[in-house]
Design a protein around this motif. Structure first.
Motif, PDB file in Angstrom:
ATOM      1  N   GLU A 101       0.852  -1.177   0.000  1.00  0.00           N
ATOM      2  CA  GLU A 101       0.000   0.000   0.000  1.00  0.00           C
ATOM      3  C   GLU A 101       0.894   1.235   0.000  1.00  0.00           C
ATOM      4  O   GLU A 101       2.085   1.150   0.296  1.00  0.00           O
ATOM      5  N   PRO A 102       0.339   2.399  -0.334  1.00  0.00           N
ATOM      6  CA  PRO A 102       1.167   3.613  -0.356  1.00  0.00           C
ATOM      7  C   PRO A 102       1.862   3.850   0.984  1.00  0.00           C
ATOM      8  O   PRO A 102       1.229   3.803   2.037  1.00  0.00           O
ATOM      9  N   ALA A 103       3.151   4.092   0.929  1.00  0.00           N
ATOM     10  CA  ALA A 103       3.938   4.335   2.137  1.00  0.00           C
ATOM     11  C   ALA A 103       4.846   5.534   1.904  1.00  0.00           C
ATOM     12  O   ALA A 103       5.137   5.911   0.766  1.00  0.00           O
ATOM     13  N   THR A 104       5.292   6.132   2.999  1.00  0.00           N
ATOM     14  CA  THR A 104       6.237   7.234   2.904  1.00  0.00           C
ATOM     15  C   THR A 104       7.233   7.130   4.039  1.00  0.00           C
ATOM     16  O   THR A 104       7.175   6.201   4.852  1.00  0.00           O
ATOM     17  N   ILE A 105       8.153   8.081   4.087  1.00  0.00           N
ATOM     18  CA  ILE A 105       9.249   8.048   5.039  1.00  0.00           C
ATOM     19  C   ILE A 105       9.332   9.377   5.773  1.00  0.00           C
ATOM     20  O   ILE A 105       8.994  10.427   5.236  1.00  0.00           O
ATOM     21  N   ALA A 106       9.775   9.320   7.020  1.00  0.00           N
ATOM     22  CA  ALA A 106       9.935  10.540   7.812  1.00  0.00           C
ATOM     23  C   ALA A 106      11.020  10.300   8.864  1.00  0.00           C
ATOM     24  O   ALA A 106      11.161   9.177   9.358  1.00  0.00           O
ATOM     25  N   PRO A 107      11.787  11.354   9.191  1.00  0.00           N
ATOM     26  CA  PRO A 107      11.782  12.685   8.579  1.00  0.00           C
ATOM     27  C   PRO A 107      12.605  12.698   7.293  1.00  0.00           C
ATOM     28  O   PRO A 107      13.420  11.798   7.064  1.00  0.00           O
ATOM     29  N   ALA A 135       2.250  12.009   2.732  1.00  0.00           N
ATOM     30  CA  ALA A 135       1.726  11.523   4.013  1.00  0.00           C
ATOM     31  C   ALA A 135       0.203  11.493   4.004  1.00  0.00           C
ATOM     32  O   ALA A 135      -0.428  10.655   4.656  1.00  0.00           O
ATOM     33  N   ARG A 136      -0.395  12.396   3.252  1.00  0.00           N
ATOM     34  CA  ARG A 136      -1.862  12.471   3.158  1.00  0.00           C
ATOM     35  C   ARG A 136      -2.470  11.174   2.641  1.00  0.00           C
ATOM     36  O   ARG A 136      -3.544  10.749   3.088  1.00  0.00           O
ATOM     37  N   ASP A 137      -1.790  10.529   1.697  1.00  0.00           N
ATOM     38  CA  ASP A 137      -2.330   9.329   1.058  1.00  0.00           C
ATOM     39  C   ASP A 137      -1.692   8.037   1.547  1.00  0.00           C
ATOM     40  O   ASP A 137      -2.110   6.952   1.137  1.00  0.00           O
ATOM     41  N   ALA A 138      -0.683   8.133   2.394  1.00  0.00           N
ATOM     42  CA  ALA A 138       0.042   6.946   2.835  1.00  0.00           C
ATOM     43  C   ALA A 138      -0.792   6.115   3.808  1.00  0.00           C
ATOM     44  O   ALA A 138      -1.565   6.645   4.614  1.00  0.00           O
ATOM     45  N   LYS A 139      -0.618   4.801   3.715  1.00  0.00           N
ATOM     46  CA  LYS A 139      -1.223   3.878   4.671  1.00  0.00           C
ATOM     47  C   LYS A 139      -0.234   3.517   5.773  1.00  0.00           C
ATOM     48  O   LYS A 139      -0.620   2.933   6.788  1.00  0.00           O
ATOM     49  N   ALA A 140       1.034   3.877   5.558  1.00  0.00           N
ATOM     50  CA  ALA A 140       2.063   3.640   6.569  1.00  0.00           C
ATOM     51  C   ALA A 140       3.159   4.681   6.412  1.00  0.00           C
ATOM     52  O   ALA A 140       3.506   5.064   5.293  1.00  0.00           O
ATOM     53  N   ILE A 141       3.675   5.153   7.546  1.00  0.00           N
ATOM     54  CA  ILE A 141       4.824   6.057   7.556  1.00  0.00           C
ATOM     55  C   ILE A 141       5.979   5.316   8.213  1.00  0.00           C
ATOM     56  O   ILE A 141       5.859   4.853   9.355  1.00  0.00           O
ATOM     57  N   ILE A 142       7.072   5.174   7.483  1.00  0.00           N
ATOM     58  CA  ILE A 142       8.255   4.520   8.028  1.00  0.00           C
ATOM     59  C   ILE A 142       9.100   5.611   8.697  1.00  0.00           C
ATOM     60  O   ILE A 142       9.638   6.485   8.016  1.00  0.00           O
ATOM     61  N   VAL A 143       9.189   5.547  10.004  1.00  0.00           N
ATOM     62  CA  VAL A 143       9.797   6.608  10.801  1.00  0.00           C
ATOM     63  C   VAL A 143      11.151   6.154  11.338  1.00  0.00           C
ATOM     64  O   VAL A 143      11.267   5.074  11.929  1.00  0.00           O
ATOM     65  N   ALA A 144      12.166   6.983  11.131  1.00  0.00           N
ATOM     66  CA  ALA A 144      13.496   6.735  11.681  1.00  0.00           C
ATOM     67  C   ALA A 144      13.724   7.710  12.824  1.00  0.00           C
ATOM     68  O   ALA A 144      13.468   8.909  12.692  1.00  0.00           O
ATOM     69  N   ILE A 155       7.113   1.254  11.896  1.00  0.00           N
ATOM     70  CA  ILE A 155       5.967   1.430  10.999  1.00  0.00           C
ATOM     71  C   ILE A 155       4.872   2.120  11.798  1.00  0.00           C
ATOM     72  O   ILE A 155       4.399   1.588  12.805  1.00  0.00           O
ATOM     73  N   VAL A 156       4.478   3.305  11.344  1.00  0.00           N
ATOM     74  CA  VAL A 156       3.500   4.105  12.093  1.00  0.00           C
ATOM     75  C   VAL A 156       2.244   4.293  11.250  1.00  0.00           C
ATOM     76  O   VAL A 156       2.311   4.587  10.053  1.00  0.00           O
TER      77      VAL A 156
END
Length: 358
Positions: A101-107, A135-144, A155-156
């Motif tokens: 699913e759509p994912a993104t990364i932060a920061p 981040a608006r469309d992500a189903k998961a944010i991979i946070v470091a 995984i947030v």
């Protein structure tokens, strides 16, 4: 490029050409999710290229994945494909489940710090990250982030965060994400070795440079095509020497961008990448600075209108050049490296930049 890599690239090109229409890109910039495009890429395994089959991925090399992203840049694909690929590479390295699913990364900005605190029933996360892609469309944010136990990757769920809407010049989501004591279970957290985010920054810079190169290829194609169609004084403007000269300059910039991107990708796979990636981000950014005005000059006023797709690519080029470090950021980085080496080692340092140690 081997046969498998060529098949992957051809498949991506066919998908993007069919589904990344001007209308689809326009709709995505106004909040419409490109569902058909995403589902097609998922079904063809494009979301996990560069991750071994043993880790749950499609297989293929990092170079294969970057080839797909170059095609995505060429068609202004209005989805977080780059971010999801980076997320899956991080997840695979951390031993966490991959995302389809759509994912993104932060920061994504140097200096931003996310803090993790161990609790008896999991972890608590606090901090904030600005201009997080998609981040608006992500189903998961991979946070470091950082904790007393060491560097951490997690995984947030975006629904557990406060997300402030925003977008870049291209209309792509760039959101502020606030982690206010967000709770995450132990199974979604693991320790990481990339504590200062250097690997993420380098990978992100190369990926944006690759996407920009694809978009530059596209505006060159459009510019040549338009110059052959547009009539002035009874003949195509492509027959005027001044126009030919400008298109030649644009073609030279695109060729230079493609060459240094290939060089940087090889360097990354060989493990001696940072300065080569810095050079690539600088050179591609400079190609954008010189090439975009030429494309718009040849097209005239029509290139700025909603009716023409040129502006969809040039707005992305202006946006991507500043992400994961602008030309000035990476130029300062290289300048500091030169200073550290000292005057006596300047020439050997410059010549070593042309080497890729396999």
């Amino acid at each position: 490029m081997n046969e498998t890599s060529q098949i992957i690239m051809n498949t991506a090109d066919k998908i993007m050409e069919k589904l990344c229409t001007k209308e689809a890109v326009h709709d995505a910039e106004h909040g419409v999710w490109a569902k058909e495009l995403w589902e097609t890429l998922k079904q063809t395994g494009m979301l996990t290229i560069g991750v071994s089959e043993e880790s749950g991925g499609t297989g293929g090399s990092f170079s294969d994945a970057l080839s797909v992203l170059r095609v995505a840049g060429k068609y202004a694909a209005p989805i977080p494909l780059a971010e999801t690929l980076i997320a899956n590479w991080i997840l695979a390295e951390a031993g966490l489940p991959l995302s389809e699913e759509p994912a993104t990364i932060a920061p994504v900005h140097e200096g931003e710090r996310i803090s993790f605190f161990k609790k008896h029933d999991g972890w608590s996360i606090s901090g904030q990250a600005h201009n997080v892609p998609w981040a608006r469309d992500a189903k998961a944010i991979i946070v470091a982030g950082h904790s007393e136990q060491g560097n951490v990757v997690a995984i947030v769920n975006p629904n557990a965060c406060k997300i402030i809407q925003g977008q870049n010049l291209a209309g792509e989501p760039r959101n502020h994400v606030y982690f206010e004591n967000v709770h995450v279970m132990d199974a979604a957290v693991t320790l990481s070795v990339d504590g200062n985010g250097t690997k993420l920054r380098n990978t992100g810079a190369l990926i944006r440079a690759v996407q920009m190169t694809g978009a530059l290829e596209r505006i060159l194609e459009q510019t040549i095509s338009y110059s052959l169609e547009r009539q002035q004084f009874g003949r195509p403007i492509a027959r005027f020497q001044a126009v030919q000269q400008q298109i030649a300059i644009l073609a030279g910039e695109v060729a230079a961008a493609k060459a240094i991107i290939d060089f940087a990708v090889n360097a990354l796979e060989a493990g001696n990448d940072e300065n080569k990636i810095a050079s690539a981000k600088i050179c591609v950014g400079e190609a954008v600075s010189r090439g975009v005005p030429i494309a718009h000059q040849v097209h005239g006023a029509i290139g700025f209108t909603d009716e023409h797709s040129l502006q969809q690519y040039t707005r992305r080029l202006w946006s991507w050049r500043d992400e994961f470090g602008s030309e000035s950021y990476w130029a300062n980085h290289l300048g500091n490296e030169v200073i550290k080496k000292g005057a006596d080692n300047l020439w050997s340092y410059i010549t070593s930049m042309t080497e890729v140690k396999i």
